[in-house]
Design a protein around this motif. Structure first.
Motif, short mmCIF file in Angstrom:
data_model
loop_
_atom_site.label_atom_id
_atom_site.label_comp_id
_atom_site.label_asym_id
_atom_site.label_seq_id
_atom_site.Cartn_x
_atom_site.Cartn_y
_atom_site.Cartn_z
N LEU A 1 4.77 11.03 0.17
CA LEU A 1 4.51 9.80 0.41
C LEU A 1 5.11 8.85 -0.64
CD1 LEU A 1 0.80 9.62 1.59
CD2 LEU A 1 2.73 9.47 3.18
N PRO A 2 5.98 8.03 -0.08
CA PRO A 2 6.33 7.05 -1.38
C PRO A 2 5.42 6.16 -1.91
CG PRO A 2 7.27 6.23 0.99
CD PRO A 2 6.58 7.71 1.15
N GLU A 3 4.27 6.01 -1.18
CA GLU A 3 3.12 5.17 -1.62
C GLU A 3 2.40 6.08 -3.04
OE1 GLU A 3 3.81 5.53 1.56
OE2 GLU A 3 3.71 3.36 2.50
N ARG A 4 2.34 7.41 -2.73
CA ARG A 4 1.85 8.36 -3.86
C ARG A 4 2.89 8.27 -5.22
NH1 ARG A 4 -2.29 9.98 -5.25
NH2 ARG A 4 -3.19 11.12 -3.56
N ILE A 5 4.15 8.50 -4.90
CA ILE A 5 5.18 8.44 -5.89
C ILE A 5 4.91 7.14 -6.59
CG2 ILE A 5 7.44 8.71 -6.77
CD1 ILE A 5 8.04 10.33 -4.02
N ALA A 6 4.91 6.22 -6.00
CA ALA A 6 4.65 4.52 -6.50
C ALA A 6 3.43 4.54 -7.45
CB ALA A 6 4.94 3.68 -5.60
N TYR B 1 -8.31 3.53 -1.82
CA TYR B 1 -6.88 3.84 -1.48
C TYR B 1 -6.38 5.21 -1.83
CZ TYR B 1 -1.77 2.69 -1.67
OH TYR B 1 -0.52 2.78 -1.58
N LEU C 1 -4.80 8.12 0.75
CA LEU C 1 -3.77 8.91 0.52
C LEU C 1 -3.65 10.43 0.52
CD1 LEU C 1 -1.64 7.22 -2.54
CD2 LEU C 1 -1.45 7.04 -0.22
N LEU D 1 8.98 2.98 -1.44
CA LEU D 1 8.79 3.25 -2.84
C LEU D 1 9.19 2.30 -3.86
CD1 LEU D 1 8.28 5.33 -5.10
CD2 LEU D 1 10.78 6.10 -4.84
N ASN E 1 6.77 -0.75 -3.26
CA ASN E 1 5.07 -0.47 -3.82
C ASN E 1 5.07 -0.57 -5.50
OD1 ASN E 1 2.97 0.31 -2.09
ND2 ASN E 1 4.72 1.38 -1.08
N LEU E 2 6.50 0.09 -5.83
CA LEU E 2 6.79 -0.02 -7.39
C LEU E 2 6.75 -1.33 -7.98
CD1 LEU E 2 9.43 2.70 -8.42
CD2 LEU E 2 7.03 2.46 -9.39
#
Lengths: 316, 316
Positions: free
Chosen positions: A302-307, B33, B37, B274, B277-278
């Motif tokens: 997930l991009p949310e996880r990476i971020a 949150y 995830l 990504l 969120n970053l």
């Protein structure tokens, strides 16, 4: 290079000093980039400049237009020197434009009150180099009050030109919808002025028809934030027809926007460039992660996880 | 809340468990949150979903349309459950839509194979909540294959809907250009399908004329990246006229995009989220700087300078 010497040269109106300062701003070497920021900080905020962005597909006649339009703008504002920054993402391929600009802008390039700087945008996607804004500020620091930034309206990110300038002019060729295939979606709606070039000889009728079609399409678009109503004009850069009308409309916009509109536009733009630069720095840090770090995140993550994981490692 | 219980509930098709999971995803509390995830990671990548974004000005009839369109889509794909995420930035002001959705989507809301989730976008600028993407993924994890995300096409950032969904449908009212004043510039060009609603009774002619004007304007727009040619349709959600044609065209697009187009779209979207969120995490760090730090940067400071100084403090 000596910072004080460059500053002194810029103050005396020396074009080579300005060129050197822009080269510093475009450098990927941190020490040179730092020197460029210090030069700009020496001059501080410069008041009273007007920044015009001109975008069009290759072959629309941008250089030819700027050659005649630039002369017109200086004639109308004789005390306001003109700088032209022309960014060509294709120059490394065609090899043409960087040398070509000197030919196509021959009239302008011989004047003392005009500064022309062709730039290859290099690896940066889109019509703008990331440091075009700094190059523009250098010109303003050196006393140039009228700035034209020329870009090709193809590729990614070229809508950034509307984040750089006070006014956005879109240059079109005669021939309607098909001609537009080369222009990215969303660009037409950003324009403060549309210009159909090559309105002479056999293509005059076609240019007029194209202008009419765009005027109708414009009518369907929502109002701009500022309340300005973008016009659609025709002209011929080659034959110097109706370039005076074009310059007039540009100055109409300047009059309209001077003060609050430009001020609030530039404030919003400063936010944009802060984020843009922060992003670029962050991406540099991200891409310098060693492969061990990167392997933690596979393509399905997930991009949310990476971020989230990356952000935990960020500390200011 | 117990993670395992929520997962078990989602696997059994329990709507309340799904609701709880979405609430976790929307929470500003880091532990909640994180749990969201983890739930999504438990389900892993879900294949075969189709995500439809529907945007229109307030009063264009979005809820009424979704009520009949949703039924049509389920009739055409009886084994594919439908989730509707409706985001209303104005709900805190009007107080209307969140309760109103249950009334306006009365037919849909009574079905077991439909899940409706109204969300106030709250403080987040634009039609999308930052975590709408996670809410959508939760629905897919719970077995919903058809997803409709409804947003209001006003305010900043609502073009993000095209970063969220596989297809972007723009709903318009009859009446041409004026009606568009409420829609942000750039939206029309993003649409994969334009629909003029209220094509019944007295306004039928006006709807047809509006559709014709948009079709002409569309013709002038450059081609989409995928090569898809967006159509302009008319319908009446209230009288259920030509809703079948609308559903048909949506499934035409699905057929066109299934496979490569959707795959590459979603890959690009993952990059976008990504970065998004970053950026949000970075801005949080930035805004938590104490005032002493902030005072270093006054309003006239170069954004390039601020970004450079901040980036020196970033370490991963």
């Amino acid at each position: 290079m000596d910072k004080q010497k460059i500053i002194a040269g810029m103050e005396q109106g020396d074009h080579r000093s300005l060129s050197k300062a822009i080269t510093l701003a475009e450098s990927s070497r941190p020490d040179k980039y730092e020197m460029a920021l210090e030069i700009l900080e020496h001059f501080g905020q410069v008041e009273g400049s007007f920044r015009i962005g001109i975008t069009g597909t290759p072959g629309a006649g941008k250089s030819t237009l700027i050659n005649v339009l630039g002369k017109e703008l200086i004639d109308l504002n004789p005390n306001e020197k003109l700088a032209v920054l022309s960014i060509d993402p294709s120059s490394s391929v065609s090899g043409g434009s960087i040398l070509g600009d000197k030919t196509r802008m021959a009239d302008l390039s011989q004047r003392d009150d005009v500064f022309i700087r062709p730039t290859a945008s290099g690896t940066y996607a889109g019509g703008l180099s990331r440091n075009t804004r700094l190059a523009m500020l250098m010109c303003e620091a050196a006393g140039f009050k009228q700035i034209i930034v020329e870009t090709v309206g193809v590729g990614q990110g070229e809508t950034e030109i509307s984040q750089l300038t006070d006014m956005f002019v879109l240059l079109l060729s005669p021939g309607g919808g098909d001609e537009l295939q080369g222009i990215k979606r969303g660009i037409v709606e950003l324009a403060d002025l549309l210009v159909v070039n090559k309105a002479d000889g056999d293509s005059e009728e076609s240019a007029k028809r194209t202008a009419k079609e765009y005027a109708m399409a414009q009518h369907l678009l929502p109002e701009t934030d500022s309340g300005w109503k973008p016009k659609v004009l025709t002209c011929s850069a080659l034959k110097n027809i109706r370039i005076d009308k074009l310059a007039e409309e540009i100055l109409n916009y300047k009059k309209f926007a001077e003060g609050d509109v430009i001020k609030s536009t530039r404030e919003a733009q400063a936010e944009f460039w802060l984020l843009k630069n922060l992003q670029a720095h962050l991406m540099k840090v991200f891409s310098s992660l060693n492969s061990e770090h990167k392997e933690q995140y596979d393509a399905s993550a997930l991009p949310e996880r990476i971020a989230l994981e990356l952000s935990k490692k960020i500390s200011l």
